[in-house]
Design a protein around this motif. Structure first.
Motif, PDB file in Angstrom:
ATOM      1  N   PHE A 181       0.821  -1.204   0.000  1.00 24.08           N
ATOM      2  CA  PHE A 181       0.000   0.000   0.000  1.00 24.08           C
ATOM      3  C   PHE A 181       0.855   1.254   0.000  1.00 24.08           C
ATOM      4  CE2 PHE A 181      -2.283  -3.413   2.156  1.00 24.08           C
ATOM      5  CZ  PHE A 181      -3.434  -3.482   1.386  1.00 24.08           C
ATOM      6  N   LYS A 182       0.283   2.310  -0.570  1.00 22.53           N
ATOM      7  CA  LYS A 182       0.968   3.605  -0.602  1.00 22.53           C
ATOM      8  C   LYS A 182      -0.016   4.707  -0.244  1.00 22.53           C
ATOM      9  CE  LYS A 182       0.158   4.426  -5.545  1.00 22.53           C
ATOM     10  NZ  LYS A 182      -0.843   3.357  -5.672  1.00 22.53           N
ATOM     11  N   GLU A 183       0.496   5.855   0.078  1.00 19.54           N
ATOM     12  CA  GLU A 183      -0.344   7.010   0.414  1.00 19.54           C
ATOM     13  C   GLU A 183      -1.300   7.312  -0.746  1.00 19.54           C
ATOM     14  OE1 GLU A 183       0.179  11.753   1.491  1.00 19.54           O
ATOM     15  OE2 GLU A 183       1.887  10.375   1.704  1.00 19.54           O
ATOM     16  N   GLY A 184      -2.569   7.513  -0.419  1.00 18.30           N
ATOM     17  CA  GLY A 184      -3.573   7.829  -1.422  1.00 18.30           C
ATOM     18  C   GLY A 184      -4.406   6.646  -1.873  1.00 18.30           C
ATOM     19  N   ASP A 185      -4.009   5.429  -1.518  1.00 20.59           N
ATOM     20  CA  ASP A 185      -4.790   4.252  -1.895  1.00 20.59           C
ATOM     21  C   ASP A 185      -6.166   4.279  -1.230  1.00 20.59           C
ATOM     22  OD1 ASP A 185      -2.875   3.131  -3.520  1.00 20.59           O
ATOM     23  OD2 ASP A 185      -2.100   1.735  -2.000  1.00 20.59           O
ATOM     24  N   ILE A 225      -9.896  -0.998  -2.768  1.00 17.40           N
ATOM     25  CA  ILE A 225     -11.240  -1.089  -3.331  1.00 17.40           C
ATOM     26  C   ILE A 225     -11.263  -0.483  -4.729  1.00 17.40           C
ATOM     27  CG2 ILE A 225     -12.440  -1.155  -1.118  1.00 17.40           C
ATOM     28  CD1 ILE A 225     -12.944   1.810  -1.307  1.00 17.40           C
ATOM     29  N   PRO A 226     -12.029  -1.064  -5.640  1.00 14.20           N
ATOM     30  CA  PRO A 226     -12.112  -0.534  -7.009  1.00 14.20           C
ATOM     31  C   PRO A 226     -12.646   0.897  -7.026  1.00 14.20           C
ATOM     32  CG  PRO A 226     -13.037  -2.752  -6.883  1.00 14.20           C
ATOM     33  CD  PRO A 226     -12.815  -2.299  -5.475  1.00 14.20           C
ATOM     34  N   GLU A 227     -12.255   1.654  -8.015  1.00 12.74           N
ATOM     35  CA  GLU A 227     -12.657   3.055  -8.121  1.00 12.74           C
ATOM     36  C   GLU A 227     -14.180   3.204  -8.198  1.00 12.74           C
ATOM     37  OE1 GLU A 227     -11.094   5.933  -7.868  1.00 12.74           O
ATOM     38  OE2 GLU A 227      -9.243   4.880  -7.364  1.00 12.74           O
ATOM     39  N   LYS A 272      -9.425 -11.109  -1.481  1.00 17.17           N
ATOM     40  CA  LYS A 272      -8.829 -11.199  -2.815  1.00 17.17           C
ATOM     41  C   LYS A 272      -9.809 -11.913  -3.749  1.00 17.17           C
ATOM     42  CE  LYS A 272      -4.881 -12.863  -5.474  1.00 17.17           C
ATOM     43  NZ  LYS A 272      -5.763 -13.395  -6.548  1.00 17.17           N
ATOM     44  N   LYS A 273     -10.386 -13.026  -3.274  1.00 18.22           N
ATOM     45  CA  LYS A 273     -11.319 -13.782  -4.100  1.00 18.22           C
ATOM     46  C   LYS A 273     -12.596 -12.988  -4.348  1.00 18.22           C
ATOM     47  CE  LYS A 273     -12.557 -17.426  -6.378  1.00 18.22           C
ATOM     48  NZ  LYS A 273     -11.836 -17.824  -7.615  1.00 18.22           N
ATOM     49  N   ILE A 274     -13.098 -12.319  -3.332  1.00 20.72           N
ATOM     50  CA  ILE A 274     -14.332 -11.539  -3.470  1.00 20.72           C
ATOM     51  C   ILE A 274     -14.162 -10.422  -4.502  1.00 20.72           C
ATOM     52  CG2 ILE A 274     -15.761  -9.841  -2.245  1.00 20.72           C
ATOM     53  CD1 ILE A 274     -15.649 -11.756   0.165  1.00 20.72           C
ATOM     54  N   PHE A 275     -13.006  -9.735  -4.492  1.00 21.19           N
ATOM     55  CA  PHE A 275     -12.798  -8.673  -5.458  1.00 21.19           C
ATOM     56  C   PHE A 275     -12.495  -9.229  -6.852  1.00 21.19           C
ATOM     57  CE2 PHE A 275     -12.252  -5.856  -1.725  1.00 21.19           C
ATOM     58  CZ  PHE A 275     -13.166  -4.888  -2.106  1.00 21.19           C
ATOM     59  N   THR A 315     -18.872   4.333   1.217  1.00 21.84           N
ATOM     60  CA  THR A 315     -19.997   3.828   2.013  1.00 21.84           C
ATOM     61  C   THR A 315     -20.345   2.385   1.631  1.00 21.84           C
ATOM     62  OG1 THR A 315     -21.452   5.001   0.462  1.00 21.84           O
ATOM     63  CG2 THR A 315     -21.036   6.046   2.600  1.00 21.84           C
ATOM     64  N   ALA A 316     -20.271   2.061   0.339  1.00 20.62           N
ATOM     65  CA  ALA A 316     -20.519   0.680  -0.084  1.00 20.62           C
ATOM     66  C   ALA A 316     -19.408  -0.238   0.396  1.00 20.62           C
ATOM     67  CB  ALA A 316     -20.646   0.607  -1.603  1.00 20.62           C
ATOM     68  N   ALA A 317     -18.159   0.236   0.325  1.00 26.34           N
ATOM     69  CA  ALA A 317     -17.013  -0.581   0.737  1.00 26.34           C
ATOM     70  C   ALA A 317     -17.033  -0.881   2.231  1.00 26.34           C
ATOM     71  CB  ALA A 317     -15.711   0.116   0.360  1.00 26.34           C
ATOM     72  N   ALA A 318     -17.486   0.090   3.033  1.00 30.25           N
ATOM     73  CA  ALA A 318     -17.524  -0.114   4.484  1.00 30.25           C
ATOM     74  C   ALA A 318     -18.545  -1.169   4.891  1.00 30.25           C
ATOM     75  CB  ALA A 318     -17.836   1.205   5.191  1.00 30.25           C
TER      76      ALA A 318
END
Length: 324
Positions: free
Chosen positions: A77-81, A106-108, A278-281, A113-116
């Motif tokens: 991971f990096k800053e801004g992800d 998480i995908p763009e 990983k599998k879910i995404f 709110t959906a990701a949480a």
């Protein structure tokens, strides 16, 4: 920075907002500026002191967040992800530090709110059905309580795997929703004979697996719905009635009872959590899963009021706290 802290579990009035400053970031951890926090009944259990794995007070409750990485001591991971994360507690904070194995980009196209709303429901569904239950493609799964938060995710996960899904419902307006998630067959458990319908659908064989999120009388019925050598996954007790199990019932049916506490994997086996998401995404990218917006989006500053509403049953569907 602000967070909600429970000073002494047992009373919602003991949940108070506090200012805090983050400490130094540990190795293999990321610091996340929180944008949204998923709410679950287990949050309330932590606050009230009834959770099976109580954190040491004082603590911030909550299990799932989404936000932006502001600092990273992890190579992934990096800053801004844009990320989501699972936690064993501590989610009700404007800034959190999380071990890298519990964080996923998480995908763009997926909002904060959906990701949480993803980690606990999808994590519970996947780990219960596939990691623990070993559900296979073309096997038949019966989901009792399929319209609830975790139940609906189980329908989606099983369908993405390629299993045949029989889903129960109680209101006619729920049928199209369950079909959209991938359910193959539906049973109105209030108006139809559950056992007779399952036998009819499976040529008297029964289903390979039952995921029970209701408990009570439906759990008893599930014993006559499962096939020889099948398994039952007790995931929840939405009915409020904890079923009592007679071991002879399992013995004569050659049936397995498989329990799962997804939150325990967060501390005990974080690698399983990482593999799960990983599998879910991957399935999301393949179009097999879709992440919908939560039913209720509430302000972080009113977390105490939101938990009170949750305790009174006033919040229907998934709820998320949003930080502007």
């Amino acid at each position: 920075m602000k967070k909600w802290n429970i000073i002494q579990p047992g009373d919602l009035n003991n949940l108070k907002p506090q200012d805090f400053s983050p400490n130094g970031l540990k190795d293999r951890h990321v610091r996340i500026n929180t944008k949204a926090i998923g709410m679950n009944p287990a949050d309330l259990m932590q606050v009230m002191g009834t959770h099976q794995n109580p954190p040491p007070p004082p603590f911030s409750p909550g299990f799932e967040i989404a936000g932006i990485v502001t600092e990273s001591n992890a190579s992934r991971f990096k800053e801004g992800d844009r990320v989501m994360a699972s936690m064993d507690y501590g989610a009700y904070q404007e800034c959190v530090d999380v071990e890298e194995q519990l964080v996923e980009i998480i995908p763009e196209a997926v909002s904060y709110t959906a990701a949480a709303a993803i980690p606990i429901s999808y994590g519970t569904a996947y780990v219960s059905l596939i990691h623990r239950g070993q559900l296979k493609p073309n096997q038949t799964l019966l989901v009792l309580g399929a319209t609830g938060g975790v139940g609906s995710r189980m329908v989606e996960i099983a369908a993405a795997l390629g299993a045949r899904v029989v889903a129960t419902y109680s209101k006619d307006n729920q049928q199209e929703y369950l079909k959209s998630l991938g359910a193959n067959q539906l049973i109105n458990y209030r108006e139809e004979d559950l056992i007779a319908r399952v036998k009819e659908m499976t040529n008297n064989k029964g289903v390979d697996m039952v995921a029970d999120l209701v408990g009570g009388d439906l759990f008893k019925a599930s014993l006559d719905c499962v096939a020889w050598g099948g398994s039952i996954l007790p995931i929840g007790v939405a009915s409020g009635k904890i079923p009592q199990l007679n071991s002879i019932d399992m013995l004569i049916r050659n049936t397995s009872l498989i329990g799962t506490d997804f939150a325990a994997y967060i501390t005990r086996e974080p690698g399983v959590v990482q593999q799960t998401f990983k599998k879910i995404f991957d399935w999301y990218k393949e179009g097999k899963l879709g992440f919908s917006e939560p039913s209720n989006v509430l302000p972080f500053d009113e977390a105490d009021r939101a938990l009170e509403q949750l305790s009174k049953g006033e919040l229907k569907g998934k709820s998320v706290l949003k930080i502007d």
